[in-house]
Design a protein around this motif. Structure first.
Motif, PDB file in Angstrom:
ATOM      1  N   ALA A 272      34.909  41.643  46.352  1.00 37.73           N
ATOM      2  CA  ALA A 272      35.072  40.194  46.365  1.00 37.73           C
ATOM      3  C   ALA A 272      35.936  39.731  45.197  1.00 37.73           C
ATOM      4  O   ALA A 272      36.709  38.781  45.319  1.00 37.73           O
ATOM      5  CB  ALA A 272      33.704  39.519  46.312  1.00 37.73           C
ATOM      6  N   SER A 273      35.827  40.408  44.067  1.00 33.34           N
ATOM      7  CA  SER A 273      36.601  40.037  42.883  1.00 33.34           C
ATOM      8  C   SER A 273      38.103  40.213  43.072  1.00 33.34           C
ATOM      9  O   SER A 273      38.903  39.683  42.298  1.00 33.34           O
ATOM     10  CB  SER A 273      36.135  40.853  41.674  1.00 33.34           C
ATOM     11  OG  SER A 273      36.202  42.246  41.947  1.00 33.34           O
ATOM     12  N   ASP A 274      38.504  40.956  44.127  1.00 32.88           N
ATOM     13  CA  ASP A 274      39.937  41.094  44.409  1.00 32.88           C
ATOM     14  C   ASP A 274      40.561  39.752  44.753  1.00 32.88           C
ATOM     15  O   ASP A 274      41.777  39.565  44.593  1.00 32.88           O
ATOM     16  CB  ASP A 274      40.156  42.080  45.575  1.00 32.88           C
ATOM     17  CG  ASP A 274      39.849  43.522  45.190  1.00 32.88           C
ATOM     18  OD1 ASP A 274      39.821  43.808  43.978  1.00 32.88           O
ATOM     19  OD2 ASP A 274      39.630  44.336  46.099  1.00 32.88           O
ATOM     20  N   TRP A 275      39.742  38.822  45.234  1.00 36.90           N
ATOM     21  CA  TRP A 275      40.231  37.463  45.547  1.00 36.90           C
ATOM     22  C   TRP A 275      40.858  36.851  44.287  1.00 36.90           C
ATOM     23  O   TRP A 275      41.942  36.280  44.344  1.00 36.90           O
ATOM     24  CB  TRP A 275      39.067  36.612  46.047  1.00 36.90           C
ATOM     25  CG  TRP A 275      39.418  35.188  46.337  1.00 36.90           C
ATOM     26  CD1 TRP A 275      39.406  34.143  45.470  1.00 36.90           C
ATOM     27  CD2 TRP A 275      39.846  34.637  47.600  1.00 36.90           C
ATOM     28  NE1 TRP A 275      39.781  32.971  46.090  1.00 36.90           N
ATOM     29  CE2 TRP A 275      40.055  33.252  47.400  1.00 36.90           C
ATOM     30  CE3 TRP A 275      40.043  35.183  48.867  1.00 36.90           C
ATOM     31  CZ2 TRP A 275      40.466  32.409  48.426  1.00 36.90           C
ATOM     32  CZ3 TRP A 275      40.462  34.348  49.886  1.00 36.90           C
ATOM     33  CH2 TRP A 275      40.664  32.969  49.674  1.00 36.90           C
TER      34      TRP A 275
ATOM     35  N   HIS B 172      35.409  35.125  53.924  1.00 38.02           N
ATOM     36  CA  HIS B 172      35.882  36.226  53.096  1.00 38.02           C
ATOM     37  C   HIS B 172      34.997  37.438  53.390  1.00 38.02           C
ATOM     38  O   HIS B 172      33.788  37.395  53.168  1.00 38.02           O
ATOM     39  CB  HIS B 172      35.788  35.844  51.619  1.00 38.02           C
ATOM     40  CG  HIS B 172      36.472  36.800  50.702  1.00 38.02           C
ATOM     41  ND1 HIS B 172      35.973  37.124  49.454  1.00 38.02           N
ATOM     42  CD2 HIS B 172      37.623  37.520  50.846  1.00 38.02           C
ATOM     43  CE1 HIS B 172      36.797  37.977  48.865  1.00 38.02           C
ATOM     44  NE2 HIS B 172      37.799  38.236  49.692  1.00 38.02           N
ATOM     45  N   VAL B 173      35.599  38.499  53.943  1.00 37.49           N
ATOM     46  CA  VAL B 173      34.860  39.696  54.331  1.00 37.49           C
ATOM     47  C   VAL B 173      35.092  40.779  53.281  1.00 37.49           C
ATOM     48  O   VAL B 173      36.240  41.110  52.965  1.00 37.49           O
ATOM     49  CB  VAL B 173      35.307  40.191  55.717  1.00 37.49           C
ATOM     50  CG1 VAL B 173      34.528  41.436  56.116  1.00 37.49           C
ATOM     51  CG2 VAL B 173      35.113  39.091  56.760  1.00 37.49           C
ATOM     52  N   VAL B 174      34.008  41.337  52.750  1.00 31.53           N
ATOM     53  CA  VAL B 174      34.127  42.293  51.653  1.00 31.53           C
ATOM     54  C   VAL B 174      33.198  43.487  51.871  1.00 31.53           C
ATOM     55  O   VAL B 174      32.256  43.420  52.656  1.00 31.53           O
ATOM     56  CB  VAL B 174      33.786  41.626  50.295  1.00 31.53           C
ATOM     57  CG1 VAL B 174      34.724  40.467  50.013  1.00 31.53           C
ATOM     58  CG2 VAL B 174      32.334  41.168  50.265  1.00 31.53           C
ATOM     59  N   SER B 175      33.487  44.561  51.148  1.00 35.42           N
ATOM     60  CA  SER B 175      32.583  45.701  51.134  1.00 35.42           C
ATOM     61  C   SER B 175      31.598  45.591  49.971  1.00 35.42           C
ATOM     62  O   SER B 175      30.432  45.948  50.102  1.00 35.42           O
ATOM     63  CB  SER B 175      33.382  47.006  51.022  1.00 35.42           C
ATOM     64  OG  SER B 175      32.526  48.121  50.933  1.00 35.42           O
ATOM     65  N   LYS B 176      32.079  45.052  48.838  1.00 36.82           N
ATOM     66  CA  LYS B 176      31.233  44.871  47.658  1.00 36.82           C
ATOM     67  C   LYS B 176      31.225  43.412  47.242  1.00 36.82           C
ATOM     68  O   LYS B 176      32.270  42.843  46.928  1.00 36.82           O
ATOM     69  CB  LYS B 176      31.731  45.759  46.512  1.00 36.82           C
ATOM     70  CG  LYS B 176      31.623  47.246  46.814  1.00 36.82           C
ATOM     71  CD  LYS B 176      32.082  48.087  45.628  1.00 36.82           C
ATOM     72  CE  LYS B 176      31.952  49.579  45.949  1.00 36.82           C
ATOM     73  NZ  LYS B 176      32.401  50.420  44.799  1.00 36.82           N
ATOM     74  N   ASP B 177      30.055  42.827  47.226  1.00 31.65           N
ATOM     75  CA  ASP B 177      29.895  41.412  46.860  1.00 31.65           C
ATOM     76  C   ASP B 177      29.677  41.318  45.345  1.00 31.65           C
ATOM     77  O   ASP B 177      28.545  41.281  44.871  1.00 31.65           O
ATOM     78  CB  ASP B 177      28.706  40.812  47.635  1.00 31.65           C
ATOM     79  CG  ASP B 177      28.348  39.416  47.154  1.00 31.65           C
ATOM     80  OD1 ASP B 177      29.269  38.682  46.744  1.00 31.65           O
ATOM     81  OD2 ASP B 177      27.144  39.074  47.168  1.00 31.65           O
TER      82      ASP B 177
ATOM     83  N   ASN C 195      36.220  24.461  46.291  1.00 31.86           N
ATOM     84  CA  ASN C 195      35.179  24.617  47.302  1.00 31.86           C
ATOM     85  C   ASN C 195      34.883  26.101  47.555  1.00 31.86           C
ATOM     86  O   ASN C 195      35.787  26.934  47.628  1.00 31.86           O
ATOM     87  CB  ASN C 195      35.610  23.961  48.624  1.00 31.86           C
ATOM     88  CG  ASN C 195      35.572  22.450  48.542  1.00 31.86           C
ATOM     89  OD1 ASN C 195      34.725  21.872  47.856  1.00 31.86           O
ATOM     90  ND2 ASN C 195      36.498  21.771  49.222  1.00 31.86           N
ATOM     91  N   VAL C 196      33.582  26.391  47.698  1.00 30.90           N
ATOM     92  CA  VAL C 196      33.145  27.773  47.920  1.00 30.90           C
ATOM     93  C   VAL C 196      33.489  28.219  49.335  1.00 30.90           C
ATOM     94  O   VAL C 196      33.341  27.455  50.298  1.00 30.90           O
ATOM     95  CB  VAL C 196      31.627  27.900  47.677  1.00 30.90           C
ATOM     96  CG1 VAL C 196      31.133  29.305  48.035  1.00 30.90           C
ATOM     97  CG2 VAL C 196      31.295  27.578  46.225  1.00 30.90           C
ATOM     98  N   ILE C 197      33.936  29.447  49.474  1.00 36.77           N
ATOM     99  CA  ILE C 197      34.259  30.026  50.782  1.00 36.77           C
ATOM    100  C   ILE C 197      33.105  30.928  51.211  1.00 36.77           C
ATOM    101  O   ILE C 197      32.642  31.762  50.413  1.00 36.77           O
ATOM    102  CB  ILE C 197      35.555  30.838  50.708  1.00 36.77           C
ATOM    103  CG1 ILE C 197      36.728  29.934  50.308  1.00 36.77           C
ATOM    104  CG2 ILE C 197      35.846  31.529  52.044  1.00 36.77           C
ATOM    105  CD1 ILE C 197      38.020  30.687  50.111  1.00 36.77           C
ATOM    106  N   PRO C 198      32.614  30.801  52.439  1.00 35.81           N
ATOM    107  CA  PRO C 198      31.557  31.706  52.924  1.00 35.81           C
ATOM    108  C   PRO C 198      32.017  33.160  52.814  1.00 35.81           C
ATOM    109  O   PRO C 198      33.178  33.482  53.084  1.00 35.81           O
ATOM    110  CB  PRO C 198      31.375  31.289  54.386  1.00 35.81           C
ATOM    111  CG  PRO C 198      31.841  29.868  54.436  1.00 35.81           C
ATOM    112  CD  PRO C 198      32.964  29.779  53.445  1.00 35.81           C
TER     113      PRO C 198
END
Length: 427
Positions: free
Chosen positions: A65-68, A85-90, A100-103
């Protein structure tokens, strides 16, 4: 890993029971969207229900997620359209440029999936790890895929031809000349032959089309092969003298070493005789493209390359080396077949596309379907896996599959590889 996640998302291969955002809202994908191969979010125009709300917009996929933040998406308005936002590691929350927060959702796949993928691509360039799959796939699915691959290969060759055509300002004969030269390399020496032809423009050759010696001098002189020959051969001395004159006349720049390959090659396949063949095709004026267009069938296409060498090259395979058994015929039937596949068919197909003439493109395809399949290690590999190959159209498809998918490790984009992986992703 990210590409693998994109593949799972694109083909809906996720376990539905695990589809929740990190804050506990169920995710239902109506439409995963269209994969984007350019800059911007990974998938455009997705439709997703998150909890009780329906969302329409884009989807971005990252391993972490931090790659964002690492990629600067949090300050890029191009990513404000992202709805999931689809991730392997949150490992971090993500926000749009307005704060604004993205799901966010973790993508959970079967533990065996990564292993299946790694095992498949690890040996794909050297082996055929999916060979057992070919024995189980139904013919309709398999040969539909092979048909697509054959046309894909034709389009790829047409694109190369169009690049030549653009370089030569729409001159089809010059385009045909370089295409023929490249094909005469028969893979091993294709690049040197292409560079040779580009260094000797057809317009220069045309000014001396009535002199076989001048044409041979231009080609052999620019090839660099004359530089490797010592004194004592009267024909070579004539070539060197003529080349020196023509090089000054046309202000030709001597080419750096072209990288000719001759090791473990039969003497008849040395570039010397191929260059002699090219010179014979140029003698008297080069009109091969117009003759290709006029060739109404495969038999006429073969006649285009039935050339006998005369003079020095009727009895030599290289300088200072005579043939054990003199052969004036320049090319074998098999070699002409290769030229039809790599010169006649793609030029006819590209020309038909340029004119929007379906009868011409159909004629090109029909020639492939009429010819016997190529006999090489690639075709043998797939035949050994149970693939039936009865014509050159199919053998060209198999070469495309091997070169552009297996060797490039693009198993994700191959229907056979997809079939194998899709079974393991939900295992």
């Amino acid at each position: 890993m990210e590409r693998l996640m994109q593949y799972v998302w694109q083909h809906r291969l996720w376990p539905v029971k695990d589809m929740f955002t990190v804050d506990g809202h169920r995710v239902h994908v109506i439409d995963p969207g269209c994969l984007n191969h350019d800059s911007g979010p990974d998938f455009f125009n997705a439709k997703i229900r998150i909890g009780d709300e329906m969302w329409a917009g884009d989807v971005e996929i990252h391993v972490r997620a931090s790659d964002w933040h690492r990629h600067g998406h949090d300050g890029d308005k191009a990513y404000d359209s992202v709805i999931l936002h689809v991730v392997s590691k949150d490992d971090a929350p993500v926000r749009r440029s307005d704060g604004n927060v993205i799901p966010q959702m973790k993508m959970s796949c079967s533990p065996s999936f990564n292993e299946s993928y790694r095992r498949l691509v690890a040996s794909a360039a050297d082996d055929l790890p999916c060979h057992e799959e070919f024995k189980t796939i139904d013919n309709v699915r398999l040969y539909s895929w092979l048909d697509n691959l054959a046309y894909e290969r034709l389009y790829n060759k047409s694109e190369r031809i169009n690049r030549y055509l653009s370089r030569f300002s729409g001159d089809w004969e010059s385009t045909c000349y370089v295409t023929l030269a490249r094909a005469l390399g028969f893979g091993v020496n294709s690049e040197p032959f292409e560079r040779l032809a580009l260094s000797v423009p057809l317009r220069f050759v045309g000014k001396h089309s009535d002199s076989a010696l001048s044409i041979e001098a231009l080609l052999f002189g620019q090839s660099g092969l004359l530089d490797e020959v010592g004194d004592g051969d009267s024909y070579v001395e004539l070539l060197k003298k003529e080349y020196d004159y023509l090089a000054r006349k046309f202000s030709l720049e001597r080419q750096p070493r072209l990288g000719w390959k001759m090791s473990r090659m039969r003497p008849a396949n040395f570039p010397h005789r191929r260059i002699a063949f090219l010179a014979a095709m140029l003698f008297g004026g080069f009109r091969l493209m117009s003759r290709i267009v006029d060739a109404g069938n495969l038999a006429q296409a073969y006649k285009l390359f039935e050339v006998e060498l005369v003079g020095y090259w009727a009895s030599h395979y290289t300088f200072n080396g005579s043939l054990e058994a003199a052969r004036s015929v320049a090319l074998s039937r098999g070699s002409i077949t290769v030229l039809i596949i790599n010169v006649v068919v793609p030029l006819l197909y590209a020309y038909g596309l340029s004119l929007d003439d379906k009868s011409m493109t159909d004629r090109a395809v029909a020639m492939l379907q009429e010819m016997k399949p190529e006999s090489n290690s690639v075709v043998a590999m797939f035949v050994g896996a149970g693939v039936k190959c009865d014509d050159a159209f199919t053998s060209q498809a198999l070469i495309q599959l091997r070169r552009e998918y297996c060797e490039a490790r693009k198993c994700l984009y191959c229907r056979v590889g997809h079939r194998m992986l899709s079974r393991s992703v939900k295992a």
